[in-house]
Motif scaffolding. Sequence first.
Motif, short mmCIF file in Angstrom:
data_model
loop_
_atom_site.label_atom_id
_atom_site.label_comp_id
_atom_site.label_asym_id
_atom_site.label_seq_id
_atom_site.Cartn_x
_atom_site.Cartn_y
_atom_site.Cartn_z
N MET A 202 0.85 -1.18 0.00
CA MET A 202 0.00 0.00 0.00
C MET A 202 0.89 1.24 0.00
SD MET A 202 -1.72 2.69 1.44
CE MET A 202 -1.27 2.63 3.16
N ASP A 203 0.66 2.12 -0.96
CA ASP A 203 1.34 3.42 -1.02
C ASP A 203 0.27 4.49 -1.06
OD1 ASP A 203 4.28 2.77 -1.39
OD2 ASP A 203 3.39 1.59 -3.01
N ARG A 204 0.46 5.51 -0.24
CA ARG A 204 -0.58 6.55 -0.13
C ARG A 204 0.07 7.90 0.10
NH1 ARG A 204 -4.91 5.25 4.10
NH2 ARG A 204 -5.73 4.14 2.29
N ALA A 205 -0.51 8.91 -0.53
CA ALA A 205 -0.07 10.30 -0.31
C ALA A 205 -1.28 11.15 0.03
CB ALA A 205 0.64 10.84 -1.56
N HIS A 206 -1.22 11.82 1.17
CA HIS A 206 -2.21 12.82 1.54
C HIS A 206 -1.59 14.19 1.33
CE1 HIS A 206 -3.89 9.78 4.69
NE2 HIS A 206 -4.31 9.52 3.47
N LYS A 207 -2.40 15.14 0.96
CA LYS A 207 -1.95 16.52 0.92
C LYS A 207 -3.15 17.44 1.16
CE LYS A 207 -2.17 17.00 -4.13
NZ LYS A 207 -1.39 17.35 -5.34
N ILE A 233 -13.20 30.78 11.52
CA ILE A 233 -13.76 30.30 10.25
C ILE A 233 -12.71 29.39 9.61
CG2 ILE A 233 -14.65 30.97 7.99
CD1 ILE A 233 -15.36 33.70 9.26
N TYR A 234 -13.15 28.23 9.12
CA TYR A 234 -12.24 27.20 8.65
C TYR A 234 -12.50 26.87 7.18
CZ TYR A 234 -11.41 26.43 13.63
OH TYR A 234 -11.08 26.60 14.95
N ASP A 235 -11.41 26.59 6.47
CA ASP A 235 -11.47 26.19 5.07
C ASP A 235 -10.72 24.87 4.93
OD1 ASP A 235 -11.78 26.30 2.24
OD2 ASP A 235 -9.77 27.12 2.08
N VAL A 236 -11.38 23.81 4.44
CA VAL A 236 -10.81 22.47 4.37
C VAL A 236 -10.50 22.11 2.93
CG1 VAL A 236 -11.17 20.01 4.87
CG2 VAL A 236 -12.12 21.76 6.41
N THR A 237 -9.26 21.69 2.69
CA THR A 237 -8.85 21.14 1.40
C THR A 237 -8.05 19.87 1.67
OG1 THR A 237 -8.72 23.34 0.39
CG2 THR A 237 -7.58 21.56 -0.73
N TYR A 238 -8.63 18.73 1.33
CA TYR A 238 -8.00 17.43 1.61
C TYR A 238 -7.94 16.62 0.32
CZ TYR A 238 -7.53 12.65 3.47
OH TYR A 238 -7.13 11.38 3.72
N ARG A 239 -6.75 16.12 -0.01
CA ARG A 239 -6.55 15.31 -1.20
C ARG A 239 -5.86 14.01 -0.82
NH1 ARG A 239 -9.62 18.62 -2.24
NH2 ARG A 239 -9.56 20.24 -3.85
N HIS A 240 -6.31 12.93 -1.45
CA HIS A 240 -5.76 11.61 -1.14
C HIS A 240 -5.59 10.83 -2.43
CE1 HIS A 240 -5.94 7.37 0.35
NE2 HIS A 240 -6.62 7.23 -0.77
N PHE A 241 -4.45 10.19 -2.58
CA PHE A 241 -4.27 9.22 -3.66
C PHE A 241 -3.55 8.01 -3.10
CE2 PHE A 241 -1.99 7.22 -7.17
CZ PHE A 241 -3.06 6.96 -8.02
N GLY A 242 -4.11 6.83 -3.35
CA GLY A 242 -3.51 5.61 -2.85
C GLY A 242 -3.54 4.50 -3.87
N GLU A 243 -2.56 3.61 -3.78
CA GLU A 243 -2.50 2.41 -4.62
C GLU A 243 -2.33 1.20 -3.72
OE1 GLU A 243 0.64 2.96 -7.42
OE2 GLU A 243 -0.52 4.33 -8.69
N TYR A 244 -3.20 0.23 -3.90
CA TYR A 244 -3.19 -0.98 -3.06
C TYR A 244 -3.13 -2.19 -3.98
CZ TYR A 244 -4.76 -4.50 0.32
OH TYR A 244 -4.86 -5.60 1.13
N THR A 245 -2.27 -3.16 -3.66
CA THR A 245 -2.17 -4.39 -4.45
C THR A 245 -2.18 -5.60 -3.54
OG1 THR A 245 0.26 -4.51 -4.44
CG2 THR A 245 -0.76 -3.18 -6.18
N GLU A 246 -2.72 -6.70 -4.06
CA GLU A 246 -2.59 -8.00 -3.41
C GLU A 246 -2.04 -8.98 -4.45
OE1 GLU A 246 -6.02 -7.95 0.06
OE2 GLU A 246 -6.33 -9.18 -1.72
N SER A 247 -1.13 -9.85 -3.98
CA SER A 247 -0.46 -10.79 -4.88
C SER A 247 -0.58 -12.22 -4.36
CB SER A 247 1.03 -10.42 -5.03
OG SER A 247 1.17 -9.11 -5.53
N GLU A 248 -0.50 -13.14 -5.32
CA GLU A 248 -0.54 -14.57 -4.98
C GLU A 248 0.39 -15.29 -5.94
OE1 GLU A 248 -1.65 -18.67 -5.70
OE2 GLU A 248 -2.17 -17.03 -7.06
#
Length: 520
Positions: A202-207, A233-248
Amino acid sequence: MNKKYLYIAAMMVLTSLHVAAQETYENAKIASTDLNGTARYVGMGGAMEALGADISTISTNPAGIGLFRKSYFGATFGIVTQQDASSFAGNGKTKLSFDQAGFVYSGRAGLESYVNFAFNYHKSRNFNHILSVADRLDNASQNKVTYLKAINEVLYNTHGGVIDLDDPQSACNQLDDIYANNLNYDYIKNTWYAFPMDNYTMDRAHKGYISEYDINLSGNINDRVYLGFTVGIYDVTYRHFGEYTESEGGIQRVFVADDRHIDGSGFDIKAGVIFRPIEESALRFGLSVSTPTWYSLKSSNNTDVILNDYERKTANNNDVYEFKLYTPWKFGLSAGHTIGSMLALGLSYEYSDYGSLDSRYNTGSSYNWYYDSYSESSESDKEMNRHTERTLKGVSTIKVGAEMRPIPEMKVRLGYNYVSPKYEKEGFKDGTIASTGSYISSATDYTNWEETHRITCGLGYAFGPLDLSVAYQYSTTNGQFSPFMNGIFRNDLISDENIARPVSVSDKRHQIMMTLGYTF
């Protein structure tokens, strides 16, 4: 049932994110705050809630603005880097950061009394984080989660109905629908079964960030009692990208790429008091309280799933789902003392019960013809909130700091923070909850982060009305990562388990910042 494909994807959602943001672990990210502000505030570990006279106290104890006796303007820039991280998906481990900018206008209201007005921006939350994990699965798999949920009748569609394996098209959750349609049938045991996997990555980047804009009115009475009131007063900016693999068998069987966004705004109200009980002494105490931050948020996500390297499943959610999140109340106690002009000491304690986070559905809107305005109604997601109560807990933050002045123009600062764990050790992301937070979710992994330690230091130098300060902050948090919830399920036909052992992870950050201030 279609049994052409033996393996299925590793996530529990393929459509919109509207529940991911109504899920305990995602909510906890938005509700958290960082130690950030001016270089002076950070250099002292933020332990200035009773000392005051720093613009960053506008958001922690608003009465601190009441100790200003002159007007002030300042801005802060910095660099944040994540130790032991590697770049992923175009996201590097080091980022520039604009951390703070604000002013205080101080006006005399009597011989020893002032009324002050202040405005300040600061970055209350920095989401930038890269996480990479790989481990064995030892015959567990993500698709087995769906299988065990189904046979135990806790696999729900988006309307809260139970999905029947004999009628998989009843599934409204697209990914669980894929899972159900690709399970295999054992004709001897007369039951469905899932295929095991050997390992996962699993590889993930939040920003992103949460920007906080605070407006403050404060003052003092005879230089003994200081009062302050802040609207945030709050301003929310959330970005997520992830890659998940399973192997056999050394072959990648599942690849999931998940890209999601959360945007929105919120507000809260903060109030505080600082008082000197002994007129001849500089010793003072502070009390503060902050209401929940009432967030209105919207989300979207795009997920690609590739099975066995040749079947691709894609869902694009162009619709925006809107929901609400109410954070917990926050309470603070503090003490501060100065010894002449040579030494200042601060101690602060904050408490907030994250188990009381309130995930809410939007239930409708109404239009007021007289005021030409819309209002929204909402209700609590009771099932998910019960899960939050079991998974999160009260957090205590202890901050200590000192500022020494070896020569009149120079200041040396030191600080330390301890933040107690927010997550229960046995907490987990529960996909069996009869909640919209379980019907659709773009990720099944979770991390139970432990306590946070922060060590800070800084220097300041005054050039007449100009003040230049620099600070360094090191923070470290360890945690236990799991790719999906573990479980041992039994019914009349089968006894089975699906165990993925937790993996130790860490988040170590270095921050360098500089503030340029002007007093007039």
